[in-house]
Design a protein around this motif. Structure first.
Motif, PDB file in Angstrom:
ATOM      1  N   HIS A 128      -9.561 -14.881 -34.084  1.00  0.00           N
ATOM      2  CA  HIS A 128      -9.348 -16.268 -34.483  1.00  0.00           C
ATOM      3  C   HIS A 128      -9.634 -17.258 -33.346  1.00  0.00           C
ATOM      4  N   GLY A 129     -10.214 -16.776 -32.274  1.00  0.00           N
ATOM      5  CA  GLY A 129     -10.613 -17.667 -31.188  1.00  0.00           C
ATOM      6  C   GLY A 129      -9.483 -18.156 -30.307  1.00  0.00           C
ATOM      7  N   CYS A 130      -8.349 -17.461 -30.310  1.00  0.00           N
ATOM      8  CA  CYS A 130      -7.227 -17.866 -29.466  1.00  0.00           C
ATOM      9  C   CYS A 130      -7.491 -17.469 -28.009  1.00  0.00           C
ATOM     10  N   SER A 131      -6.984 -18.278 -27.117  1.00  0.00           N
ATOM     11  CA  SER A 131      -7.090 -17.967 -25.694  1.00  0.00           C
ATOM     12  C   SER A 131      -5.894 -17.184 -25.197  1.00  0.00           C
ATOM     13  N   SER A 132      -4.818 -17.207 -25.971  1.00  0.00           N
ATOM     14  CA  SER A 132      -3.581 -16.580 -25.508  1.00  0.00           C
ATOM     15  C   SER A 132      -2.684 -16.242 -26.678  1.00  0.00           C
ATOM     16  N   VAL A 133      -1.636 -15.467 -26.370  1.00  0.00           N
ATOM     17  CA  VAL A 133      -0.619 -15.066 -27.343  1.00  0.00           C
ATOM     18  C   VAL A 133       0.740 -15.475 -26.792  1.00  0.00           C
ATOM     19  N   ALA A 134       1.581 -16.061 -27.645  1.00  0.00           N
ATOM     20  CA  ALA A 134       2.907 -16.521 -27.223  1.00  0.00           C
ATOM     21  C   ALA A 134       3.997 -15.686 -27.858  1.00  0.00           C
ATOM     22  N   PHE A 135       4.965 -15.296 -27.034  1.00  0.00           N
ATOM     23  CA  PHE A 135       6.193 -14.673 -27.512  1.00  0.00           C
ATOM     24  C   PHE A 135       7.199 -15.805 -27.651  1.00  0.00           C
ATOM     25  N   THR A 136       7.560 -16.143 -28.868  1.00  0.00           N
ATOM     26  CA  THR A 136       8.330 -17.363 -29.106  1.00  0.00           C
ATOM     27  C   THR A 136       9.163 -17.204 -30.380  1.00  0.00           C
ATOM     28  N   TYR A 137       9.758 -18.300 -30.842  1.00  0.00           N
ATOM     29  CA  TYR A 137      10.644 -18.347 -32.023  1.00  0.00           C
ATOM     30  C   TYR A 137      12.018 -17.730 -31.720  1.00  0.00           C
ATOM     31  N   ASN A 138      12.036 -16.521 -31.148  1.00  0.00           N
ATOM     32  CA  ASN A 138      13.264 -16.009 -30.555  1.00  0.00           C
ATOM     33  C   ASN A 138      12.915 -15.515 -29.155  1.00  0.00           C
ATOM     34  N   ASP A 139      13.907 -15.231 -28.334  1.00  0.00           N
ATOM     35  CA  ASP A 139      13.627 -14.974 -26.924  1.00  0.00           C
ATOM     36  C   ASP A 139      13.026 -13.589 -26.709  1.00  0.00           C
ATOM     37  N   PRO A 140      11.842 -13.508 -26.079  1.00  0.00           N
ATOM     38  CA  PRO A 140      11.193 -12.205 -25.888  1.00  0.00           C
ATOM     39  C   PRO A 140      11.902 -11.289 -24.901  1.00  0.00           C
ATOM     40  N   VAL A 141      12.849 -11.805 -24.140  1.00  0.00           N
ATOM     41  CA  VAL A 141      13.606 -10.951 -23.223  1.00  0.00           C
ATOM     42  C   VAL A 141      14.217  -9.778 -23.971  1.00  0.00           C
ATOM     43  N   ILE A 142      14.710 -10.022 -25.176  1.00  0.00           N
ATOM     44  CA  ILE A 142      15.418  -8.964 -25.897  1.00  0.00           C
ATOM     45  C   ILE A 142      14.480  -7.929 -26.493  1.00  0.00           C
ATOM     46  N   PHE A 143      13.190  -8.254 -26.645  1.00  0.00           N
ATOM     47  CA  PHE A 143      12.230  -7.235 -27.082  1.00  0.00           C
ATOM     48  C   PHE A 143      11.217  -6.955 -25.970  1.00  0.00           C
ATOM     49  N   LEU A 144      11.729  -6.837 -24.753  1.00  0.00           N
ATOM     50  CA  LEU A 144      10.909  -6.670 -23.567  1.00  0.00           C
ATOM     51  C   LEU A 144       9.859  -5.570 -23.708  1.00  0.00           C
ATOM     52  N   GLU A 145      10.251  -4.406 -24.181  1.00  0.00           N
ATOM     53  CA  GLU A 145       9.313  -3.284 -24.261  1.00  0.00           C
ATOM     54  C   GLU A 145       8.129  -3.614 -25.171  1.00  0.00           C
ATOM     55  N   TYR A 146       8.407  -4.240 -26.287  1.00  0.00           N
ATOM     56  CA  TYR A 146       7.362  -4.638 -27.233  1.00  0.00           C
ATOM     57  C   TYR A 146       6.493  -5.733 -26.636  1.00  0.00           C
ATOM     58  N   ALA A 147       7.111  -6.724 -25.999  1.00  0.00           N
ATOM     59  CA  ALA A 147       6.359  -7.822 -25.388  1.00  0.00           C
ATOM     60  C   ALA A 147       5.427  -7.311 -24.305  1.00  0.00           C
ATOM     61  N   VAL A 148       5.900  -6.395 -23.479  1.00  0.00           N
ATOM     62  CA  VAL A 148       5.062  -5.839 -22.419  1.00  0.00           C
ATOM     63  C   VAL A 148       3.882  -5.070 -23.015  1.00  0.00           C
ATOM     64  N   ASP A 149       4.131  -4.288 -24.060  1.00  0.00           N
ATOM     65  CA  ASP A 149       3.036  -3.549 -24.693  1.00  0.00           C
ATOM     66  C   ASP A 149       1.988  -4.498 -25.270  1.00  0.00           C
ATOM     67  N   VAL A 150       2.447  -5.589 -25.899  1.00  0.00           N
ATOM     68  CA  VAL A 150       1.504  -6.573 -26.449  1.00  0.00           C
ATOM     69  C   VAL A 150       0.728  -7.247 -25.323  1.00  0.00           C
ATOM     70  N   ALA A 151       1.421  -7.598 -24.253  1.00  0.00           N
ATOM     71  CA  ALA A 151       0.761  -8.249 -23.123  1.00  0.00           C
ATOM     72  C   ALA A 151      -0.327  -7.367 -22.529  1.00  0.00           C
ATOM     73  N   GLN A 152      -0.068  -6.080 -22.419  1.00  0.00           N
ATOM     74  CA  GLN A 152      -1.065  -5.164 -21.887  1.00  0.00           C
ATOM     75  C   GLN A 152      -2.282  -5.086 -22.798  1.00  0.00           C
ATOM     76  N   ALA A 153      -2.040  -5.051 -24.116  1.00  0.00           N
ATOM     77  CA  ALA A 153      -3.154  -5.016 -25.059  1.00  0.00           C
ATOM     78  C   ALA A 153      -3.975  -6.298 -24.994  1.00  0.00           C
ATOM     79  N   CYS A 154      -3.312  -7.410 -24.786  1.00  0.00           N
ATOM     80  CA  CYS A 154      -4.022  -8.685 -24.673  1.00  0.00           C
ATOM     81  C   CYS A 154      -4.880  -8.733 -23.421  1.00  0.00           C
ATOM     82  N   ARG A 155      -4.328  -8.320 -22.311  1.00  0.00           N
ATOM     83  CA  ARG A 155      -5.090  -8.374 -21.061  1.00  0.00           C
ATOM     84  C   ARG A 155      -6.313  -7.474 -21.095  1.00  0.00           C
ATOM     85  N   GLU A 156      -6.222  -6.390 -21.835  1.00  0.00           N
ATOM     86  CA  GLU A 156      -7.359  -5.481 -21.923  1.00  0.00           C
ATOM     87  C   GLU A 156      -8.574  -6.133 -22.571  1.00  0.00           C
ATOM     88  N   ILE A 157      -8.362  -7.171 -23.383  1.00  0.00           N
ATOM     89  CA  ILE A 157      -9.492  -7.846 -24.029  1.00  0.00           C
ATOM     90  C   ILE A 157      -9.603  -9.306 -23.589  1.00  0.00           C
TER      91      ILE A 157
END
Length: 365
Positions: A128-157
């Motif tokens: 969809h042409g996004c430059s970034s992905v945001a962890f928002t709406y609720n605090d990503p601290v509590i889903f740290l493991e999931y947020a880190v996995d998503v961040a790694q997948a994002c950086r790979e592309i």
């Protein structure tokens, strides 16, 4: 990226330890919930199962939407670009004024959509042409493991990641979490411990420690948001102390957003924030040396635009989330006088504008 990540909702959690009395203590945030078997932490999504701590919302989201990055709000990080936003459920704070309480206070997993793997999220954002992905709406601290996995997948592309957070996170978890983030907006909800204790069941010092860490130990670009609530955190003395601390401890280039409160959740009888109060907070911030101070949740083009701290010329004009003026060169400096503007900029601004576009994830093939 670990491509063998299990395709299930519950995964082993990090940052916990056993106590002598048989309980397990969660260390992901300063709340330090102590759990017997079958119990969940206050956030509701970190739980004890048997002899370990688990995250119960891995791969599950409350929905996906493409927003202007200015809505996070981030005014100095890739202006004008679209960002794929999502959250899960639960929260580790109890803010009585929460404006996303249907998500953050959710206690039913049926509020979450079907499986959303990190690869699916990253590929959808890219498509969809996004430059970034945001962890928002609720605090990503509590889903740290999931947020880190998503961040790694994002950086790979080649995508960036943004955390929208209250900054209420433990020391060790803080290091891992922010190591995977490119930018953050941190809610500095007030500047008294009374405010944090009575309205959020938290403590101010823990948030200030996160802010110091971001400034001193990371390269994460971050901005601050202060939701101004009438009768609670809207006094001139508090604005003065807070903005003075930010200038002294974090520096003059950290942008501050003073946003209007509207009645919600457990504070329905509290009035909306007068625009004049936001402007007063902005003026105090500028007086104390904050170079980039903004008002939010109100229509105020002048109070939402960015100005050069060297010559005073407008650098980035904003009308709500629509960019107008752009007076930055390819190096992020004022075209008029050459003064550098703090932030992460592209050569040309994005053209996404104020659009908000719900999206469905692209299934992994």
């Amino acid at each position: 990226m670990n491509m063998t990540t299990p395709q299930v909702d519950t995964v082993p959690a990090r940052y916990w330890h056993h106590l002598d009395d048989g309980r397990i203590q969660c260390d992901v945030c300063p709340r330090f919930c102590k759990l017997n078997d079958g119990q969940r932490g206050l956030c509701f999504v970190r739980a004890r199962e048997g002899d370990q701590m688990v995250l119960t919302t891995w791969g599950r989201s409350s929905g996906f939407c493409i927003d202007p990055i200015e809505k996070k709000p981030l005014n100095h990080f890739l202006p004008g670009t679209p960002i794929l936003s999502f959250g899960t459920a639960g929260c580790n704070l109890t803010c009585k004024f929460c404006q996303n309480y249907e998500i953050s206070k959710a206690r039913q997993m049926d509020k979450l959509s079907s499986l959303a793997t990190p690869e699916m999220i990253a590929q959808t954002a890219k498509a969809h042409g996004c430059s970034s992905v945001a962890f928002t709406y609720n605090d990503p601290v509590i889903f740290l493991e999931y947020a880190v996995d998503v961040a790694q997948a994002c950086r790979e592309i080649g995508l960036r990641t943004v955390a929208v957070t209250a900054g209420y996170i433990g020391d060790k978890a803080r290091e891992e979490f922010f190591r995977h983030m490119d930018a953050a907006n941190v809610d500095l909800k007030g500047f008294t411990d009374r405010f944090y204790h009575q309205l959020c069941s938290a403590h101010l010092d823990d948030v200030l420690e996160t802010l110091r860490y971001l400034k001193q130990e990371t390269g994460v670009w971050f901005e601050l948001t202060n939701l101004v609530i009438p009768g609670e955190n809207d006094g001139d003395a508090e604005f003065d102390e807070m903005t003075g601390w930010v200038q002294s401890e974090l520096g003059p280039d950290v942008p501050m957003h003073f946003s209007a409160f509207h009645p919600d959740w457990k504070m329905m009888d509290t009035p909306r924030t007068p625009p004049a109060t936001l402007m007063r907070a902005r003026d105090i911030a500028i007086k104390n040396g904050i170079r980039y101070a903004y008002v939010g949740n109100v229509h105020d083009k002048a109070g939402s635009s960015t100005y050069c701290h060297g010559c005073g010329d407008i650098l980035i004009g904003r009308d709500w989330y629509q960019l107008s003026d752009w007076n930055l060169d390819a190096h992020g400096a004022c075209k008029t006088c050459g003064t550098h503007c703090g932030g992460v900029f592209q050569v040309n601004p994005g053209t996404w504008g104020p659009k908000r576009q719900p999206v469905k994830l692209i299934s992994k093939t």
